[in-house]
Design a protein around this motif. Sequence first.
Motif, short mmCIF file in Angstrom:
data_model
loop_
_atom_site.label_atom_id
_atom_site.label_comp_id
_atom_site.label_asym_id
_atom_site.label_seq_id
_atom_site.Cartn_x
_atom_site.Cartn_y
_atom_site.Cartn_z
N GLY A 169 48.83 68.70 31.23
CA GLY A 169 49.61 69.93 31.18
C GLY A 169 49.87 70.30 29.74
O GLY A 169 50.34 69.47 28.96
N ARG A 192 51.57 73.12 27.10
CA ARG A 192 52.46 74.25 26.90
C ARG A 192 51.95 75.10 25.74
O ARG A 192 51.72 74.61 24.65
N GLN A 245 51.57 65.12 30.23
CA GLN A 245 52.25 66.34 29.80
C GLN A 245 52.24 66.41 28.28
O GLN A 245 52.69 65.49 27.60
N GLY A 284 50.45 76.51 30.70
CA GLY A 284 51.55 77.39 31.09
C GLY A 284 52.76 77.17 30.22
O GLY A 284 52.89 76.14 29.56
N LYS A 319 53.86 73.58 35.96
CA LYS A 319 52.60 72.84 35.77
C LYS A 319 52.58 71.55 36.58
O LYS A 319 51.58 71.22 37.21
N VAL A 323 48.85 78.94 34.50
CA VAL A 323 49.97 79.26 35.40
C VAL A 323 50.74 80.43 34.81
O VAL A 323 51.29 80.32 33.71
N ILE A 379 45.96 72.13 32.79
CA ILE A 379 46.87 73.12 33.34
C ILE A 379 47.68 73.69 32.18
O ILE A 379 48.39 72.95 31.49
#
Length: 294
Positions: A121, A123, A92, A25, A31, A150, A23
């Motif tokens: 997740g 970034r 994450q 974003g 997320k 996202v 994921i």
Amino acid sequence: PALQRLREQIRLAAARPGLPLLIVGERGSGKESLARTIHQLSPWRERFFARLDCERLPPHAVADLLTSVSRRATEGRAKDDRPSPLGVILLQQPSALPRELQAQIAEWLDSEDLGVWLMAGLRGDPAAELSEGRLLDTLYYRLSPLTLTVPPLRERLSELPRLIDVLARRLTQAGLPWHGVSDAALAILRLHAWPGAFHELSRVLIPTLRQSGPAAIEPDHLPLYLRSAASPPEQKLPLDQALETVERRMIETALRLAGGNKKKASDLLGIWRPRLLRRIEALGIQAPKDEDAP
């Protein structure tokens, strides 16, 4: 179109529990909420969901937890059987982990011995994480059979009423009132770029809901920085122009009262005659030439 594609990917991911997914974003884009939504829509909804922040947890803690979960999943299984799935782990920012640990996780995913549904997740741009050496390519390829992007909140302003309603209802469960948001307040919220995404929106809603009480959110309930940004710029006050206008009117009035006599007009104005002559010339005031006769 991007949101419609994301919804389709969510349904696809929920229908295939155990398939690793990535994921992507910006910070605060949601997320974790998306990962929890996929978990709740899947057949694994009754199993645990754990979030591991790889930037804050010590790497050995992440490694110990994954090893423990893998061991529990494989205990008591018959030979050649797959591990019993235990739940979902969301990593994450896995690019913050040491490369050795990233390689170990990739091996687990490759051998299907991890025993959990692993989500990640990330970034920022995965390509940048790879090119700068923070994310191991083998881990990226294992995590990205399905990649969900996202969109940031600033690109979802058309959905802002629904998103506010979702967040506000969660806060209502925490004891805060919720009676909707007025069109005027919503217009101000739509003008903001939301650099803090959903975290910022939540931080705005908490005090705003307390202040609005048993009424809908109005512009006055919103933080000052949002209202100030939405306010039109103040009209300029050209002081020099205003002073010249007043000065012109006073000189013209004095000349009229003095019958055009500049000496008498200067006395009325309380200034020297040479100064009055300079101001008459500078302001372009029309005055008769023979007004100085006694």
